[in-house]
Design an enzyme around this catalytic site. Structure first.
Site: not given
Length: 333
Positions: A124, A171, A204, A228, A232
């Site tokens: 990011y 991950k 995931d 991020d 959301d």
């Protein structure tokens, strides 16, 4: 006690929702001297910089800022003001509480969780360059320092707010070194907090679980990019970004912000929902130890939502920004 706080109204609908929130805070009895500053395109037009030095110095001096939405150009133009503020002030912890509001239709009416996001590194950060024409390289930087301090922040927050469980989102099955380091730091810090349940989950799977059974989560600890996206997603579970607060916290200060966009298509119409910035202001008041006022404002806001008579268009009503604010002000005890 009188507080001095930096106010960044933003652009688009920012000035409208900021004005409404300032009026609500004043009605609570908290005495604040606002230092107002421009940022983004408005500051660029006036001062030649999207983040003027005076703005940064104001936040450093006051140690607290309240920020409305600011437009970030997509694919061109200047870089994100939000990212710039976080870097300039080392606001390493992004706090995103997500709680369903009464009488707002959503899939998860009892949801109450918090996303804690590392705010300074990972993909990011936008560290990228063109290797050769047609080939772009983006750098994912993960450090022990940043991973450790965000883990400490999450555990301290959990203990202070009586939260019971932290789930580290990663991950590390694929990015064994970078996400592996993030996960290792979480586990090491967690040894000092045996009273808080700890688990980890691949990003995931965490995303799927959030859609299927979000109530299983309490605090989600994420590196920057995952946080991020996940924050959301969580906002969508309770009605959208217009309803959730955001805080960026560091040792040099804290900036509390609405995390939704600037909505230039409805700017100037006084129909925007100020709830996200109001909830951010409630977090801000608690941060400066004005907890009683924060509770009064929150109680009044929840009453207005529960009654369902005065609501803005995004949640099915017809009220203007000012009418919604006035309704909350009228219920502050």
């Amino acid at each position: 006690m009188r507080h001095r706080i930096t106010l960044i109204p933003g652009d688009g609908i920012g000035p409208e929702v900021a004005s409404a929130v300032v009026r609500i805070i004043e009605a609570s009895g908290v005495e604040i001297e606002w230092e107002e500053h421009l940022a983004g395109q408005l500051a660029l037009d006036k001062n030649g910089k999207t983040l003027p030095d005076e703005l940064i110095e104001s936040i450093k001096r006051n140690r607290v800022g309240l920020k409305g939405p600011i437009t970030t150009p997509v694919g061109k133009g200047f870089t994100s003001v939000n990212v710039g503020l976080r870097k300039a002030l080392d606001l390493y912890a992004n706090l995103r509480p997500v709680r369903a509001l009464p009488n707002v239709p959503c899939r998860n009416p009892d949801l109450d969780l918090v996303v804690v996001r590392e705010n300074t590194e990972s993909l990011y950060s936008g560290l990228e360059h063109e290797v050769v024409p047609g080939v772009i390289e983006s750098l994912k930087i993960i450090t022990e320092k940043a991973s450790t301090r965000i883990a400490r922040f999450a555990f301290a927050y959990a203990r202070d707010e009586n939260r019971k469980r932290i789930t580290a989102v990663h991950k590390a099955n694929i990015m064994k070194l970078s996400d592996g380091l993030f996960l290792k730091c979480f586990e090491e810090v967690g040894q000092a907090f045996p009273d808080i349940e700890q688990q980890s989950m691949i990003v995931d799977n965490a995303s799927m679980q959030l859609v299927m059974r979000p109530e299983q989560f309490d605090i989600l600890l994420c590196e920057n990019l995952y946080g991020d996206i996940v924050s959301d997603l969580c906002a969508g579970l309770i009605g959208g970004l217009g309803l959730v607060p955001g805080a960026n916290i560091g040792e040099k200060g804290a900036v509390f912000e609405a995390v939704h966009g600037s909505a230039p298509d409805i700017a100037g119409k006084c129909i925007a929902n100020p709830t996200a910035l109001l909830q951010s202001a409630i977090l801000m008041l608690r941060h400066i130890n004005e907890r009683a006022a924060a509770d009064r404002i929150e109680d009044a806001m929840l009453k207005v939502f529960a009654e369902g008579k005065v609501r803005t268009r995004d949640v099915g009503g017809t009220a203007s920004t000012d009418q919604f604010a006035d309704s909350i002000i009228g219920r502050i005890n």
